[in-house]
Motif scaffolding. Structure first.
Motif, PDB file in Angstrom:
ATOM      1  N   ILE A 127       0.832  -1.206   0.000  1.00  0.00           N
ATOM      2  CA  ILE A 127       0.000   0.000   0.000  1.00  0.00           C
ATOM      3  C   ILE A 127       0.866   1.256   0.000  1.00  0.00           C
ATOM      4  O   ILE A 127       0.558   2.250  -0.674  1.00  0.00           O
ATOM      5  N   LEU A 128       1.968   1.225   0.738  1.00  0.00           N
ATOM      6  CA  LEU A 128       2.867   2.379   0.791  1.00  0.00           C
ATOM      7  C   LEU A 128       3.490   2.651  -0.569  1.00  0.00           C
ATOM      8  O   LEU A 128       3.561   3.807  -1.017  1.00  0.00           O
ATOM      9  N   TYR A 129       3.927   1.597  -1.255  1.00  0.00           N
ATOM     10  CA  TYR A 129       4.498   1.786  -2.589  1.00  0.00           C
ATOM     11  C   TYR A 129       3.444   2.308  -3.565  1.00  0.00           C
ATOM     12  O   TYR A 129       3.748   3.138  -4.439  1.00  0.00           O
ATOM     13  N   ALA A 130       2.206   1.832  -3.432  1.00  0.00           N
ATOM     14  CA  ALA A 130       1.130   2.338  -4.289  1.00  0.00           C
ATOM     15  C   ALA A 130       0.883   3.820  -4.028  1.00  0.00           C
ATOM     16  O   ALA A 130       0.648   4.601  -4.967  1.00  0.00           O
ATOM     17  N   PHE A 131       0.945   4.222  -2.763  1.00  0.00           N
ATOM     18  CA  PHE A 131       0.760   5.630  -2.414  1.00  0.00           C
ATOM     19  C   PHE A 131       1.877   6.483  -3.022  1.00  0.00           C
ATOM     20  O   PHE A 131       1.615   7.582  -3.557  1.00  0.00           O
ATOM     21  N   VAL A 132       3.107   6.001  -2.946  1.00  0.00           N
ATOM     22  CA  VAL A 132       4.230   6.750  -3.527  1.00  0.00           C
ATOM     23  C   VAL A 132       4.057   6.876  -5.032  1.00  0.00           C
ATOM     24  O   VAL A 132       4.318   7.938  -5.631  1.00  0.00           O
ATOM     25  N   LEU A 133       3.591   5.806  -5.689  1.00  0.00           N
ATOM     26  CA  LEU A 133       3.386   5.843  -7.131  1.00  0.00           C
ATOM     27  C   LEU A 133       2.297   6.844  -7.508  1.00  0.00           C
ATOM     28  O   LEU A 133       2.457   7.624  -8.474  1.00  0.00           O
ATOM     29  N   ILE A 134       1.203   6.853  -6.741  1.00  0.00           N
ATOM     30  CA  ILE A 134       0.125   7.812  -7.007  1.00  0.00           C
ATOM     31  C   ILE A 134       0.613   9.238  -6.798  1.00  0.00           C
ATOM     32  O   ILE A 134       0.301  10.152  -7.584  1.00  0.00           O
ATOM     33  N   LEU A 135       1.398   9.451  -5.752  1.00  0.00           N
ATOM     34  CA  LEU A 135       1.943  10.781  -5.487  1.00  0.00           C
ATOM     35  C   LEU A 135       2.864  11.234  -6.613  1.00  0.00           C
ATOM     36  O   LEU A 135       2.843  12.410  -7.021  1.00  0.00           O
ATOM     37  N   LEU A 136       3.653  10.323  -7.140  1.00  0.00           N
ATOM     38  CA  LEU A 136       4.538  10.656  -8.261  1.00  0.00           C
ATOM     39  C   LEU A 136       3.748  11.022  -9.512  1.00  0.00           C
ATOM     40  O   LEU A 136       4.075  11.992 -10.215  1.00  0.00           O
ATOM     41  N   ILE A 137       2.676  10.263  -9.778  1.00  0.00           N
ATOM     42  CA  ILE A 137       1.833  10.560 -10.944  1.00  0.00           C
ATOM     43  C   ILE A 137       1.163  11.919 -10.794  1.00  0.00           C
ATOM     44  O   ILE A 137       1.084  12.712 -11.748  1.00  0.00           O
ATOM     45  N   LEU A 138       0.678  12.215  -9.578  1.00  0.00           N
ATOM     46  CA  LEU A 138       0.063  13.524  -9.338  1.00  0.00           C
ATOM     47  C   LEU A 138       1.069  14.651  -9.542  1.00  0.00           C
ATOM     48  O   LEU A 138       0.734  15.712 -10.092  1.00  0.00           O
ATOM     49  N   PHE A 139       2.302  14.431  -9.103  1.00  0.00           N
ATOM     50  CA  PHE A 139       3.325  15.451  -9.266  1.00  0.00           C
ATOM     51  C   PHE A 139       3.609  15.721 -10.748  1.00  0.00           C
ATOM     52  O   PHE A 139       3.716  16.878 -11.175  1.00  0.00           O
ATOM     53  N   ILE A 140       3.699  14.660 -11.549  1.00  0.00           N
ATOM     54  CA  ILE A 140       3.973  14.821 -12.980  1.00  0.00           C
ATOM     55  C   ILE A 140       2.834  15.561 -13.662  1.00  0.00           C
ATOM     56  O   ILE A 140       3.056  16.519 -14.430  1.00  0.00           O
ATOM     57  N   PHE A 141       1.590  15.153 -13.385  1.00  0.00           N
ATOM     58  CA  PHE A 141       0.453  15.811 -14.011  1.00  0.00           C
ATOM     59  C   PHE A 141       0.287  17.244 -13.521  1.00  0.00           C
ATOM     60  O   PHE A 141      -0.183  18.109 -14.260  1.00  0.00           O
ATOM     61  N   SER A 142       0.672  17.520 -12.282  1.00  0.00           N
ATOM     62  CA  SER A 142       0.589  18.883 -11.768  1.00  0.00           C
ATOM     63  C   SER A 142       1.581  19.796 -12.484  1.00  0.00           C
ATOM     64  O   SER A 142       1.270  20.955 -12.807  1.00  0.00           O
ATOM     65  N   CYS A 143       2.768  19.296 -12.740  1.00  0.00           N
ATOM     66  CA  CYS A 143       3.757  20.077 -13.486  1.00  0.00           C
ATOM     67  C   CYS A 143       3.263  20.361 -14.895  1.00  0.00           C
ATOM     68  O   CYS A 143       3.415  21.489 -15.414  1.00  0.00           O
TER      69      CYS A 143
END
Length: 286
Positions: free
Chosen positions: A205-221
């Protein structure tokens, strides 16, 4: 277990009554092994368990766990009703009395563990958890409660606020009473297996959270480049950009709505209508 005659004990050590035989005019005790029957050692009955052992078994029984779980559920319901009535400004005196009763039950239960097992009961994580909750409950009910009652009677609101600054966080300790519901996890085996599976999956679950956070960061940029820089001064959608795509943290928070599909049409529809190319940004995000 019977012993053979060759293994039979001497007369002085044999638990069976000594057997004598007449030799001349005297009765001489003879070796019990001379008997043609085996020497059977009587079974000593197990000593009766003490009252502490019986109390310990009762505390670990399903019946007692069911009773405590019922008390925990009732207490939690009372906490919810008390909080709701406090917000509505209604009298909660009945719930305060019940809280004294619940705390007394928890103290008796905790004391029973110490009486039955002594300090060895602290080897149980549940007992330590219960001890902390009892301390928090007593602190909230008998120390913080009177303090805040006196503060509410104080007419100087400024002084009240200053006094509450250091104690307001401690007042929330009363909410830890709800944590007693965790006892239900052990009582209901299916719920325990479910929670156990979730605990084992924490790493995934923690790795999934990190992956979602990374995707959000890319789309936010990407959103900052395509939306904020190009449409910030647009009269039609300038307010939407200012509200949802002002900077990186706000943009990430706004794109989080795409994960839950929380009223996102009012956000992206005007932007896509103004700049159709943004469809290729929001569609993958959905």
């Amino acid at each position: 277990e019977e012993k053979s005659s060759s293994e039979c004990l001497p007369v002085s050590a044999c638990p069976m009554p000594a057997v004598t035989e007449q030799v001349g005019k005297e009765h001489v005790p003879r070796h019990c092994g001379h008997q043609r029957r085996a020497c059977v050692t009587p079974v000593t009955p197990a000593p009766d368990d003490g009252w502490r052992d019986r109390l310990s078994r009762f505390l670990d029984s399903t019946v007692f766990d069911g009773f405590i779980c019922a008390i925990v559920v009732i207490n939690s319901i009372c906490i919810g009703l008390e909080t709701s009535l406090e917000i509505e400004g209604k009298d909660v005196g009945v719930f305060l009395i019940l809280e004294h009763v619940f705390l007394a039950i928890y103290i008796i239960e905790l004391g029973s563990h110490f009486v039955a097992k002594g300090l060895d009961c602290l080897n149980s994580g549940w007992v330590i958890f219960e001890l902390l909750l009892v301390i928090m409950g007593a602190l909230s009910l008998y120390i913080l409660g009177p303090i805040f009652e006196n503060m509410e009677k104080d007419g100087n609101s400024v002084e009240v606020v200053k006094k509450m600054t250091g104690l307001f966080v401690m007042r929330t300790l009363r909410l830890f009473r709800i944590a007693r519901l965790l006892r239900l996890i052990v009582f209901f085996r299916t719920l325990y297996k479910l929670v156990h599976g979730l605990v084992d999956s924490v790493g995934t679950i923690l790795y999934a959270f990190v992956l979602i956070l990374l995707i959000l960061f890319i789309f936010s940029c990407l959103a900052l480049e395509l939306v904020t820089k190009n449409l910030a001064d647009n009269e039609k959608v300038g307010d939407i950009v200012e509200q949802h795509f002002k900077d990186l943290p706000i943009t990430m928070l706004s794109l989080t709505q795409f994960l839950t599909v929380d009223s996102i049409s009012a956000m992206y529809f005007p932007l896509v209508k103004e700049e159709p190319i943004l469809l290729f940004l929001f569609l993958p995000a959905i």
